[in-house]
Design an enzyme around this catalytic site. Structure first.
Site, PDB file in Angstrom:
ATOM      1  CG  HIS A  73      -0.272   0.025   2.553  1.00  0.00           C
ATOM      2  ND1 HIS A  73       0.011   1.192   3.237  1.00  0.00           N
ATOM      3  CD2 HIS A  73       0.154  -0.982   3.342  1.00  0.00           C
ATOM      4  CE1 HIS A  73       0.584   0.892   4.397  1.00  0.00           C
ATOM      5  NE2 HIS A  73       0.684  -0.415   4.479  1.00  0.00           N
ATOM      6  CG  ASP A  75      -3.158   3.586   2.406  1.00  0.00           C
ATOM      7  OD1 ASP A  75      -2.549   2.572   1.985  1.00  0.00           O
ATOM      8  OD2 ASP A  75      -4.018   3.531   3.311  1.00  0.00           O
ATOM      9  CG  ASP A 106       3.131   0.644   7.770  1.00  0.00           C
ATOM     10  OD1 ASP A 106       2.930  -0.134   6.823  1.00  0.00           O
ATOM     11  OD2 ASP A 106       2.317   0.824   8.681  1.00  0.00           O
ATOM     12  CD  GLU A 137      -2.600  -1.852   5.623  1.00  0.00           C
ATOM     13  OE1 GLU A 137      -2.525  -2.859   6.360  1.00  0.00           O
ATOM     14  OE2 GLU A 137      -2.233  -0.711   5.994  1.00  0.00           O
ATOM     15  CD  GLU A 138      -1.401   2.250   7.508  1.00  0.00           C
ATOM     16  OE1 GLU A 138      -2.105   1.908   8.463  1.00  0.00           O
ATOM     17  OE2 GLU A 138      -0.190   1.979   7.420  1.00  0.00           O
ATOM     18  CD  GLU A 166       1.615  -3.961   6.123  1.00  0.00           C
ATOM     19  OE1 GLU A 166       2.313  -3.245   6.855  1.00  0.00           O
ATOM     20  OE2 GLU A 166       0.605  -3.537   5.530  1.00  0.00           O
ATOM     21  CG  HIS A 351       1.531   3.692  12.145  1.00  0.00           C
ATOM     22  ND1 HIS A 351       0.255   3.241  12.387  1.00  0.00           N
ATOM     23  CD2 HIS A 351       1.821   3.283  10.886  1.00  0.00           C
ATOM     24  CE1 HIS A 351      -0.206   2.577  11.337  1.00  0.00           C
ATOM     25  NE2 HIS A 351       0.740   2.598  10.412  1.00  0.00           N
TER      26      HIS A 351
END
Length: 383
Positions: A73, A75, A106, A137-138, A166, A351
């Site tokens: 992903h 995003d 990520d 995805e997030e 991931e 994150h």
């Protein structure tokens, strides 16, 4: 091909869910010269439905078997308070051997490393390669991977196996391969009672008391003791609400919310029935709403997993742990179609403010992914 410039270009795209931010265009520009046919796929709610439309990308080179898909992903989560960052979250600055920015770990770094790995290998490989890249995805994950997989099945692109990039590594690159994930479900319970004066409880039916007994039934004993590949399932009460400002009024209703993370001993259906049974046992008048974001799944060790383990040993020099811990990922959707595993960078800063990935680790990940592609497609390493 060095993955660093590609990662920097991706970080500079402010692709906070569900914004595409230019990231898919960057990927198309990298993949087309490598012989991939790229298809943009936009999915969204029906007229009047909830949510926003999402841009996704499917790219494939070749048509033969085996078909290996890489899922990821572009995003990212919001950067949050700018004051917590010492650099521009979308600047892709290099500092002390690190590339800084939201998505560095990520998981834009994984995507860049995979594409660089493909570029390092011969153009003519057995089978075929594809990439499934989502922008959802997030977020709610309603219009991303799950929809692309449906489209792939309809158009003859169902893969034989899939790797999700991931950031699974814990301490050193390659130390963990995820071969499954627990399921996750939420439940909202409303127990109805009869409102009344607290001095005359015989004239009322206190829903709080009944709800507390239900919650005790659900939490007094563990759901299970775990299984061969999974840790024990957990049920957590995340909220109990009455909304009663008075001290002398028995309320008319009481509510609770639950989150259950469950292993392969259970399904969302079996757990839903267990919730109903606990409520019925207390003779509750109730309403129960359940939502499941994903069932548990396991890719049992076999040739696919063995090839991944061998590739990690070759390229990273570590013995990977096969793991099913953590939260959910889009692998839960892929598992409905083909064997899937997850392998990627060390996730220490994902994150977080000042998210970053070491440049040398990024390049090592690309070499690792090249070994994975060779192993899964049966390519002999050149001497």
């Amino acid at each position: 091909m060095d993955p660093l410039p590609l990662l920097q270009d991706l970080i500079r795209c402010p692709s906070v869910t569900p914004a595409e931010g230019g990231a898919l265009g960057v990927l198309e520009a990298a993949l087309v010269p490598l012989g991939f046919t790229c298809t943009r796929l936009r999915f969204g709610p029906a007229e009047g439905g909830e949510g926003e439309a999402v841009e996704n990308l499917f790219a494939r080179r070749g048509s033969g078997a085996p078909h290996l898909c890489f899922a990821g992903h572009t995003d990212v989560v919001p950067p949050g308070d700018p004051a917590l960052w010492t650099t521009d979250p979308f600047g892709a600055e290099l500092r002390d051997g690190l590339v800084m920015g939201r998505g560095a770990t990520d998981m834009k770094g994984g995507i860049a490393a995979w594409i660089a790995a493909i570029a390092s290998l011969p153009r003519e490989l057995p089978g075929s390669l594809s990439l499934l890249i989502t922008g959802d995805e997030e977020g709610p994950a309603h219009y991303g991977t799950v929809k692309v997989l449906e489209w792939m099945a309809e158009h003859g692109h169902t893969p034989d196996m899939c790797l999700v990039g991931e950031p699974t590594s814990r301490v050193v690159l390659g130390d963990t391969i995820k071969i499954g994930r627990r399921g996750s479900m939420n439940a909202a319970v409303t127990v109805q009672g009869t409102q009344g004066h607290s001095a005359y409880p015989q004239r009322a039916d206190n829903p709080v008391h009944r709800l507390v007994r239900v919650l005790h039934r659900l939490t007094a004993q563990p759901l299970d003791e775990g299984s061969e590949w999974f840790e024990p399932s957990t049920l957590q009460v995340t909220s109990v609400d009455v909304g009663n400002p008075a001290t002398n009024v028995i309320p008319g209703a009481a509510r609770a919310r639950l989150n259950i993370r469950f292993n392969d001993h259970h399904s969302s259906a079996s757990l839903t029935e267990a919730l109903h049974a606990a409520l019925r046992a207390e003779e509750a008048r109730y309403a129960l709403e359940v939502s499941c974001s994903g069932e548990s799944f396991l890719t049992a060790p076999g040739p696919f997993v063995a090839a991944l383990v061998a590739a990690v040993r070759e390229a990273a020099g570590v013995e990977p742990r096969l793991d099913t811990g953590g939260g959910t990922s889009d692998a839960r959707f892929v598992a409905r179609y083909c064997p899937v595993a997850e392998l990627g960078a060390v996730g220490a800063t994902m994150h977080k403010a000042d998210e970053s990935t070491p440049v040398e680790e990024l390049r090592q990940l690309s070499r690792l992914y090249a070994a994975v592609i060779r192993a899964l497609l049966g390519v002999e390493r050149a001497v």
